[in-house]
Design a protein around this motif. Structure first.
Motif, short mmCIF file in Angstrom:
data_model
loop_
_atom_site.label_atom_id
_atom_site.label_comp_id
_atom_site.label_asym_id
_atom_site.label_seq_id
_atom_site.Cartn_x
_atom_site.Cartn_y
_atom_site.Cartn_z
N GLN A 1 39.85 42.04 48.67
CA GLN A 1 40.20 43.44 48.20
C GLN A 1 40.99 43.43 47.05
O GLN A 1 41.75 44.51 46.72
CB GLN A 1 41.03 44.22 49.24
CG GLN A 1 40.08 44.21 50.61
CD GLN A 1 39.03 45.06 50.34
OE1 GLN A 1 38.85 45.99 49.76
NE2 GLN A 1 38.00 44.63 51.00
N SER B 1 42.24 42.90 42.90
CA SER B 1 41.69 43.52 41.74
C SER B 1 40.53 42.74 40.82
O SER B 1 39.70 43.02 40.19
CB SER B 1 42.75 43.81 40.34
OG SER B 1 43.60 42.57 40.37
N LYS C 1 37.40 43.35 42.62
CA LYS C 1 36.78 44.55 42.16
C LYS C 1 36.14 44.64 40.67
O LYS C 1 35.10 45.16 40.68
CB LYS C 1 37.76 45.43 42.13
CG LYS C 1 38.25 45.85 43.54
CD LYS C 1 39.47 46.92 43.61
CE LYS C 1 40.03 47.01 44.79
NZ LYS C 1 41.21 47.92 44.79
N GLN D 1 36.28 37.09 41.61
CA GLN D 1 37.32 36.79 42.65
C GLN D 1 37.11 34.94 42.82
O GLN D 1 35.67 34.61 42.55
CB GLN D 1 36.90 37.32 44.13
CG GLN D 1 37.37 36.60 45.24
CD GLN D 1 36.92 36.87 46.33
OE1 GLN D 1 35.93 37.61 46.71
NE2 GLN D 1 37.62 36.48 47.77
N SER E 1 40.13 46.30 32.11
CA SER E 1 40.09 46.62 33.59
C SER E 1 41.16 46.00 34.49
O SER E 1 41.35 46.83 35.52
CB SER E 1 38.61 45.47 34.21
OG SER E 1 37.51 45.87 33.42
N LEU F 1 42.72 49.31 37.07
CA LEU F 1 42.68 48.90 38.27
C LEU F 1 44.41 48.62 38.82
O LEU F 1 44.42 48.59 39.86
CB LEU F 1 42.09 47.74 38.78
CG LEU F 1 40.64 47.79 38.61
CD1 LEU F 1 40.10 46.48 38.82
CD2 LEU F 1 40.13 48.65 39.89
N ASP G 1 48.76 43.25 45.26
CA ASP G 1 47.71 42.58 44.45
C ASP G 1 48.31 41.27 43.99
O ASP G 1 47.85 40.35 43.94
CB ASP G 1 47.51 43.59 43.28
CG ASP G 1 46.13 43.24 42.90
OD1 ASP G 1 45.07 43.13 43.53
OD2 ASP G 1 46.11 42.91 41.44
#
Length: 204
Positions: free
Chosen positions: A23, A25, A28, A32, A78, A82, A91
């Motif tokens: 989950q 950033s 997204k 990852q 980005s 986010l 995060d």
């Protein structure tokens, strides 16, 4: 065969929700790093270093709410869209499975290298650390940047091949290949074996 210098320390780089959690950033953004394989190895190393009374440090990336301390990026970046890696946010926190203990020092950073504009070098020198053992993510970005700088600052450096990771295996392997010139690499098992061979004076 790996041989640790007289005063090693374990450094855990950027094992944060942003980079590693599904989950986070970076997930997204499709970037990852999967921590599944390396979390157990990092915790094995932490246990071994702590048992030998040898220090463990964490690096954690985090930014001001307005990103004024982040390297300038293009408009619409980005991470900023986010609201990623904001200091104090979920995060930016270190993964729950690796939550630092009270005696494990966390060094905040805003750049790839753990040495740039941070207190890391001074803390290591205060503790008389002369050999850094690196784990964490990403092998080809923050781990490699930190390893290279550590080497240039005259620390002995070992990057742990199976306790580091990045977004894909080719980039991970390429970074490990490059790091052969900046202290070299070893497996978790090799580090623990070398740790057990240190003089007893390190374990008191």
């Amino acid at each position: 065969m790996l041989q640790l210098d007289s005063a090693p320390a374990l450094l855990v780089v950027d094992m944060q929700n942003a980079f590693c959690h599904k989950q986070g950033s970076f997930a997204k953004m499709g970037m990852q790093s999967d921590p599944t394989a390396i979390i157990p190895q990092i915790n094995n190393l932490r246990s071994a270093f702590r048992a030998a009374n040898i220090p463990v440090f964490f690096l954690r990336t985090g930014y001001n709410a307005d990103y004024s301390d982040r390297r300038s990026r293009s408009r619409g970046d980005s991470v900023e869209k986010l609201q990623g890696l904001l200091r104090g946010s979920w995060d930016a926190e270190i993964l729950e499975e690796l939550t630092p203990q009270s005696d494990e020092h966390v060094v905040e950073k805003t750049r790839n290298s753990g040495f740039l504009r941070t207190s890391l070098e001074s803390i290591l020198k205060e503790r008389r650390v002369n050999h850094l053992v690196l784990t964490g993510v990403g092998t080809d970005v923050c781990v490699e940047s930190t390893a290279r700088d550590a080497y240039q600052l005259d620390f002995a450096v070992t990057t742990v091949s199976d306790a580091t990771g990045t977004c894909n295996e080719p980039d991970h392997l390429a970074a490990l290949h490059a790091l052969r010139m900046f202290g070299g690499t070893a497996s978790t098992a090799e580090v623990i074996e070398a740790l057990q061979k240190l003089p007893d004076s390190r374990n008191q």
